[in-house]
Scaffold this motif. Structure first.
Motif, mmCIF file in Angstrom:
data_model
loop_
_atom_site.group_PDB
_atom_site.id
_atom_site.type_symbol
_atom_site.label_atom_id
_atom_site.label_comp_id
_atom_site.label_asym_id
_atom_site.label_seq_id
_atom_site.Cartn_x
_atom_site.Cartn_y
_atom_site.Cartn_z
ATOM 1 N N UNK A 26 49.707 43.018 42.086
ATOM 2 C CA UNK A 26 49.151 42.349 43.257
ATOM 3 C C UNK A 26 48.355 41.109 42.844
ATOM 4 N N UNK A 27 48.241 40.153 43.779
ATOM 5 C CA UNK A 27 47.503 38.920 43.507
ATOM 6 C C UNK A 27 46.044 39.210 43.178
ATOM 7 N N UNK A 28 45.461 40.169 43.876
ATOM 8 C CA UNK A 28 44.061 40.518 43.595
ATOM 9 C C UNK A 28 43.904 41.051 42.174
ATOM 10 N N UNK A 29 44.925 41.768 41.700
ATOM 11 C CA UNK A 29 44.883 42.274 40.326
ATOM 12 C C UNK A 29 44.941 41.129 39.320
ATOM 13 N N UNK A 30 45.747 40.107 39.638
ATOM 14 C CA UNK A 30 45.876 38.957 38.740
ATOM 15 C C UNK A 30 44.540 38.233 38.609
ATOM 16 N N UNK A 31 43.832 38.059 39.723
ATOM 17 C CA UNK A 31 42.530 37.394 39.684
ATOM 18 C C UNK A 31 41.544 38.181 38.825
ATOM 19 N N UNK A 32 41.569 39.495 38.971
ATOM 20 C CA UNK A 32 40.687 40.338 38.161
ATOM 21 C C UNK A 32 41.043 40.236 36.683
ATOM 22 N N UNK A 33 42.340 40.204 36.410
ATOM 23 C CA UNK A 33 42.811 40.106 35.026
ATOM 24 C C UNK A 33 42.344 38.799 34.387
ATOM 25 N N UNK A 34 42.503 37.694 35.112
ATOM 26 C CA UNK A 34 42.104 36.393 34.571
ATOM 27 C C UNK A 34 40.604 36.339 34.303
#
Length: 204
Positions: A38-46
């Protein structure tokens, strides 16, 4: 001309080992799980990647940790290289609008100090010491993540103000202190990377 073989720097190697397993678990070793993220997961990952990179970089004080090119090309301080194109690299900030440039008289780079200073501010800027052919050392701050073109214009304005002060008799009377604004060189390399002249005994 011998080509310098690239390799992972200390920071990149440590960063790779730190995040490799996490990325494999999240995206799959071949990226087969990428479409499920999910996009929210990508933001957290970055955000987490940035935090991990800063934790690795904050205590690195050797130039080899950041650039193998510097380490392999400039083997020692004050070494004059045999490659003319490298030997003719000038120190930043020698071109101004006040006079016609004379590149033949400009200061040339002959090496870099192996030790750097990492400032413990938000973006962890690095102070780099450049060794010049005039046998002096010049320090610059390498800063990323910010557009400092406005800072460059402000320094240019201060320089114009100093010229006006110099030409104004009321500002140069013998019984008055000379009025001047301390300026420093600001060289934007891009909208996200810049070189700033280092001034000793100052606070930001």
């Amino acid at each position: 001309q011998r080509l310098i073989k690239s390799r992972l720097t200390s920071i990149r190697f440590q960063f790779k080992n730190t995040i490799e397993k996490d990325l494999d678990n999240l995206f799959g070793k071949q990226g087969e799980l990428f479409s499920t993220v999910l996009l929210t997961d990508v933001k957290t990952i970055l955000t987490n990647l940035g935090t991990k990179l800063k934790s690795i970089a904050h205590d690195k004080t050797n130039i080899n940790d950041y650039s193998t090119w510097f380490s392999l090309t400039f083997q020692q301080q004050h070494r004059i290289l045999g490659t003319p194109s490298i030997r003719e690299i000038e120190i930043p900030g020698q071109y101004t609008s006040k006079k016609k440039p004379l590149p033949e008289h400009h200061i040339k780079i002959v090496g870099f100090d192996e030790k750097i200073l990492v400032l413990q501010s938000l973006r962890l800027p690095k102070r780099l010491t450049i060794c010049e052919h005039d046998e002096n050392d010049y320090r610059f701050l390498l800063k990323s993540g910010e557009d400092i073109r406005k800072d460059q214009r402000i320094q240019a304005l201060f320089s114009i103000m100093n010229d006006l002060y110099d030409n104004e008799p009321n500002c140069n009377q013998s019984n008055l202190a000379h009025i001047t604004v301390q300026t420093y060189k600001v060289i934007p390399m891009s909208t996200k990377l810049s070189i700033i002249e280092w001034l000793d005994n100052t606070r930001s």
